[in-house]
Design a protein around this motif. Structure first.
Motif, PDB file in Angstrom:
ATOM      1  N   VAL A   1       0.815  -1.224   0.000  1.00 53.61           N
ATOM      2  CA  VAL A   1       0.000   0.000   0.000  1.00 53.61           C
ATOM      3  C   VAL A   1       0.846   1.270   0.000  1.00 53.61           C
ATOM      4  CG1 VAL A   1      -1.858  -1.229   1.198  1.00 53.61           C
ATOM      5  CG2 VAL A   1      -0.291   0.203   2.513  1.00 53.61           C
ATOM      6  N   GLN A   2       2.175   1.128   0.033  1.00 57.40           N
ATOM      7  CA  GLN A   2       3.035   2.309   0.131  1.00 57.40           C
ATOM      8  C   GLN A   2       2.981   3.192  -1.110  1.00 57.40           C
ATOM      9  OE1 GLN A   2       4.413   2.885   3.296  1.00 57.40           O
ATOM     10  NE2 GLN A   2       3.093   1.086   3.569  1.00 57.40           N
ATOM     11  N   TRP A   3       2.614   2.620  -2.252  1.00 57.40           N
ATOM     12  CA  TRP A   3       2.501   3.424  -3.463  1.00 57.40           C
ATOM     13  C   TRP A   3       1.532   4.588  -3.258  1.00 57.40           C
ATOM     14  CZ3 TRP A   3      -1.996   4.754  -5.739  1.00 57.40           C
ATOM     15  CH2 TRP A   3      -3.133   4.021  -5.393  1.00 57.40           C
ATOM     16  N   GLY A   4       0.504   4.350  -2.425  1.00 50.64           N
ATOM     17  CA  GLY A   4      -0.502   5.387  -2.199  1.00 50.64           C
ATOM     18  C   GLY A   4       0.077   6.623  -1.545  1.00 50.64           C
ATOM     19  N   TYR A   5       0.884   6.423  -0.512  1.00 53.41           N
ATOM     20  CA  TYR A   5       1.505   7.557   0.165  1.00 53.41           C
ATOM     21  C   TYR A   5       2.504   8.251  -0.761  1.00 53.41           C
ATOM     22  CZ  TYR A   5      -0.216   4.608   3.977  1.00 53.41           C
ATOM     23  OH  TYR A   5      -0.985   3.804   4.774  1.00 53.41           O
ATOM     24  N   ASP A   6       3.246   7.450  -1.535  1.00 51.35           N
ATOM     25  CA  ASP A   6       4.185   8.037  -2.489  1.00 51.35           C
ATOM     26  C   ASP A   6       3.451   8.923  -3.486  1.00 51.35           C
ATOM     27  OD1 ASP A   6       6.426   6.784  -1.381  1.00 51.35           O
ATOM     28  OD2 ASP A   6       6.198   4.998  -2.630  1.00 51.35           O
ATOM     29  N   ALA A   7       2.289   8.457  -3.945  1.00 56.83           N
ATOM     30  CA  ALA A   7       1.513   9.237  -4.907  1.00 56.83           C
ATOM     31  C   ALA A   7       0.980  10.516  -4.276  1.00 56.83           C
ATOM     32  CB  ALA A   7       0.362   8.394  -5.457  1.00 56.83           C
ATOM     33  N   ILE A   8       0.516  10.428  -3.039  1.00 62.26           N
ATOM     34  CA  ILE A   8       0.016  11.613  -2.337  1.00 62.26           C
ATOM     35  C   ILE A   8       1.111  12.672  -2.251  1.00 62.26           C
ATOM     36  CG2 ILE A   8      -0.729  12.482  -0.082  1.00 62.26           C
ATOM     37  CD1 ILE A   8      -2.200   9.756   0.262  1.00 62.26           C
ATOM     38  N   CYS A   9       2.325  12.232  -1.912  1.00 65.50           N
ATOM     39  CA  CYS A   9       3.448  13.176  -1.815  1.00 65.50           C
ATOM     40  C   CYS A   9       3.799  13.749  -3.184  1.00 65.50           C
ATOM     41  CB  CYS A   9       4.659  12.479  -1.206  1.00 65.50           C
ATOM     42  SG  CYS A   9       4.460  11.970   0.517  1.00 65.50           S
ATOM     43  N   ALA A  10       3.872  12.885  -4.181  1.00 65.11           N
ATOM     44  CA  ALA A  10       4.276  13.330  -5.521  1.00 65.11           C
ATOM     45  C   ALA A  10       3.276  14.310  -6.111  1.00 65.11           C
ATOM     46  CB  ALA A  10       4.439  12.117  -6.435  1.00 65.11           C
TER      47      ALA A  10
END
Length: 274
Positions: free
Chosen positions: A123-132
């Motif tokens: 699920v870490q892709w989600g946080y990465d996307a939020i930041c990006a």
């Protein structure tokens, strides 16, 4: 600017509010709540803008809320939902990020059985996307999530994060620790914000201002008046005395010195409401 930074609209017939049909106690709020129903509170308290927050784990509800926001000038921002277990949902975040009223997302962590879900590698892709994409993250959970939220917040120091409902302290049972220590640690060691909302719902039906005061004052003292944001949590608050009772309690607890920041300015900054 006065802002209600946490409210909901819904139409149960849409069919994606599973939590709403799970308990007879929720019957009073199991009906349509739409912008026209909120107008009396807007006029009474001179609320100029609101933040509309998801209440269903579906892409369709986020689209529904953005439609309401398009048609309602005073809905300033929408906090939606994507499936963190599906990487293909990044396309929804990319699309919504171009919408002027979309702010970010809120996974319904409080309803997920696994308390470690938020730290799972998939699920870490989600946080990465939020930041990006420079979006916001509303953290919804319980005191049992304090340790994992602290780990998550440390992992993503650039993510714009607000804790919903003070992380739902167990006011009904009178418990103060370990919630208080965990909240204070997060406030001291991370840049996250905290919503002064949802406290009445965590108390017994006969709550008073003094019932909520220790919890609310601890949040304000820990985060400081520049990182606390007021929200009504309407219409959920109808289960715990209603909008007016909660608003009056919050005003008495916050006091005049910090009112402008907590009842508007901080929300405008965090959610970038012009």
């Amino acid at each position: 600017m006065r802002i209600d930074a946490h409210q909901h609209f819904w139409a149960p017939a849409r069919g994606d509010y599973g939590w709403m049909v799970a308990s007879p106690a929720l019957a009073p709020i199991r009906r349509d709540f739409l912008p026209a129903d909120y107008e009396s509170f807007r006029r009474r308290y001179n609320i100029e803008r609101t933040v509309l927050v998801q209440a269903a784990p579906s892409i369709e509800e986020t689209e529904y809320m953005l439609g309401l926001a398009d048609a309602t000038p005073w809905i300033a921002k929408v906090v939606g939902w994507v499936d963190f277990e599906d990487r293909l949902h990044r396309r929804h975040l990319e699309r919504w990020a171009r919408h002027g009223k979309f702010s970010g997302v809120r996974p319904m962590i409080q309803d997920i059985a696994d308390p470690d879900w938020m730290l799972r590698p998939d699920v870490q892709w989600g946080y990465d996307a939020i930041c990006a994409l420079d979006l916001t993250f509303d953290a919804l959970g319980f005191p049992r999530h304090l340790g994992n939220f602290r780990r998550l917040f440390d992992r993503y120091p650039k993510m714009r994060i607000v804790i919903d409902h003070c992380l739902k302290p167990e006011i009904r049972s009178g418990a103060f620790e370990p919630w208080a220590a965990g909240i204070a640690e997060i406030a001291a060691k991370t840049p996250v914000y905290c919503k002064l909302s949802g406290l009445a719902t965590e108390a017994k039906a006969d709550w008073t201002v003094d019932t909520l005061r220790p919890y609310a004052e601890h949040v304000i003292r820990s985060f400081g008046p520049d990182r606390v944001i007021w929200g009504s949590d309407w219409p959920v608050v109808n289960l715990a005395g209603g909008f007016d009772l909660w608003r009056d309690a919050a005003v008495k607890i916050v006091g005049q010195a910090d009112a402008a920041r907590i009842f508007g300015h901080n929300a405008a900054g965090f959610y970038r409401i012009g």
